[in-house]
Design an enzyme around this catalytic site. Structure first.
Site, PDB file in Angstrom:
ATOM      1  N   ASP A   1      -1.794  -7.181   7.442  1.00 18.37           N
ATOM      2  CA  ASP A   1      -3.223  -7.000   7.228  1.00 18.37           C
ATOM      3  C   ASP A   1      -3.651  -7.608   5.886  1.00 18.37           C
ATOM      4  O   ASP A   1      -3.168  -8.651   5.515  1.00 18.37           O
ATOM      5  CB  ASP A   1      -3.600  -5.519   7.344  1.00 18.37           C
TER       6      ASP A   1
ATOM      7  N   GLY B   1       0.817  -1.200   0.000  1.00 13.75           N
ATOM      8  CA  GLY B   1       0.000   0.000   0.000  1.00 13.75           C
ATOM      9  C   GLY B   1       0.855   1.255   0.000  1.00 13.75           C
ATOM     10  O   GLY B   1       2.030   1.230   0.375  1.00 13.75           O
TER      11      GLY B   1
ATOM     12  N   GLU C   1       5.282  -5.685   7.587  1.00 10.24           N
ATOM     13  CA  GLU C   1       4.629  -4.579   8.302  1.00 10.24           C
ATOM     14  C   GLU C   1       5.222  -4.300   9.671  1.00 10.24           C
ATOM     15  O   GLU C   1       5.123  -3.187  10.193  1.00 10.24           O
ATOM     16  CB  GLU C   1       3.127  -4.864   8.429  1.00 10.24           C
TER      17      GLU C   1
ATOM     18  N   GLY D   1       0.069  -4.971   0.661  1.00 13.58           N
ATOM     19  CA  GLY D   1      -1.162  -4.811  -0.094  1.00 13.58           C
ATOM     20  C   GLY D   1      -1.175  -5.563  -1.406  1.00 13.58           C
ATOM     21  O   GLY D   1      -2.236  -5.943  -1.899  1.00 13.58           O
TER      22      GLY D   1
END
Length: 370
Positions: free
Chosen positions: A152, A70, A144, A121
């Protein structure tokens, strides 16, 4: 309008078409932005509803990456400018998870061409596809912990279902894995050589696609297997399978502090393990604690539950400030000296971890419809 995602409908021999969506930000390694999501989500809906489209392909522009994650630098600036970090990041994460869930549930075969860097992502996009292809260039990770976030984009689901303790180890250490590893842990379905991409697309254009979803899935699988067999000679040597016993021993038990001490005390000249050990030692102890609890819960959750839980966790990461500090240190100021709230996982306050798992939206969750 800027083409953050390039769309193509490629005709096939029998009159059907293949919908191709190409993440179009080569300079940022196709980092997933809000603008990309806003273009991709409605197009997937349109293709799903269009009987002319037989299948959907997701790929990344250039040779270096499918999607490197992301656009967390944009999120950093949003958090910095806002008086409420949770509210600043929520719009992006809610749309991202809704897109990930959409891919998981799309009523058409979805092929992801997983080449180059596939992180964060990007793995969220890939994991939901019905047919996930990796090449010898694939470099996959969920790093992360290095930015004060947590794995996530459905990581609660797919990490918790990996062999043994592999998912926990990958989340704690952000370790890089390759195509062989992705096949082993269930993140990929097929291996095809990078040079065979155009041969694959040509083959797909000559498939006799129909209107039956099950048969189209089978036809896509057959086309992929035809090219997969000759490519096996290029499959790199994996890391996880050969290290599985050691990974399981390191990450065994219900005490994260003990696991952390085992990883810290690891004596090895294995470069993959040494790098994993170093990344864990420099990562956010709070992220590690959140991950540990996340995977316990995620193992028994369905996809919708997972994305609702992760939406709350991401909100809390923005609210708490650890995420902003991690992005600052690694990607903005680049001093690589994050000032984490806790020095060791043993110091993380359990009440803080519990707070992360309390929904900021109460009983009216914005993802209640998935």
């Amino acid at each position: 309008m800027t083409d953050y995602v390039q769309f193509e409908e490629r005709a096939t021999a029998n009159g059907k078409a293949i919908g191709i969506a190409r993440l179009n930000s080569e300079k940022s390694l196709n980092a997933l932005s809000l603008a990309m999501i806003d273009q991709l989500a409605p197009k997937l809906t349109a293709w799903e509803q269009n009987p002319h489209i037989a299948l959907v392909v997701l790929e990344g522009a250039g040779d270096k990456a499918f999607c490197a994650g992301g656009d967390v630098v944009a999120l950093y600036h949003a958090m910095k400018e806002s008086g409420d970090g949770g509210e600043a990041v929520a719009p992006f994460f809610l749309k991202e998870y809704r897109l990930d869930y959409q891919i998981h549930c799309l009523n058409k075969p979805v092929l992801v061409w997983g080449h180059g860097i596939i992180m964060g992502g990007g793995l969220g996009l890939m994991s939901g596809a019905s047919h996930r292809v990796v090449t010898e260039t694939a470099r996959i990770a969920m790093p992360e912990i290095t930015i004060g976030l947590y794995p996530d984009v459905g990581g609660s689901f797919f990490l918790s279902r990996m062999p043994g303790k592999a998912g926990l180890f990958l989340g704690l250490t952000g370790a890089n894995i390759n195509a062989a590893d992705a096949l082993y842990v269930g993140l990929a379905d097929h291996f095809i050589a990078a040079d065979d991409k155009e041969r694959l697309f040509d083959a797909l254009c000559h498939v006799n696609w129909g209107d039956t979803l099950r048969l189209n899935h089978e036809k896509l699988s057959h086309a992929l297997k035809t090219l997969e067999q000759p490519a096996r000679v290029k499959l790199p040597r994996g890391q996880i399978k050969g290290h599985q016993d050691r990974i399981d021993a390191l990450c065994d038990g219900d005490d994260l502090a003990v696991i952390a001490e085992r990883i810290a005390a690891l004596k090895t000249d294995d470069s993959w393990l040494v790098k994993a050990q170093s990344t864990f030692s420099h990562g956010s102890p709070l992220s590690a604690a959140v991950l540990f609890e996340q995977l316990k819960r995620g193992k028994t959750m369905g996809l919708g539950e997972v994305f609702r839980m992760e939406a709350g966790l991401s909100y809390r990461c923005g609210e708490f400030g650890e995420f902003q500090e991690g992005v600052r240190a690694l990607l903005v100021d680049k001093d690589k000296k994050p000032q984490w709230r806790y020095r060791h996982v043993s110091e993380v306050d359990p009440t803080v971890v519990n707070h992360f798992f309390e929904s900021p939206w109460g009983l009216q969750h914005p993802l209640d419809d998935i």
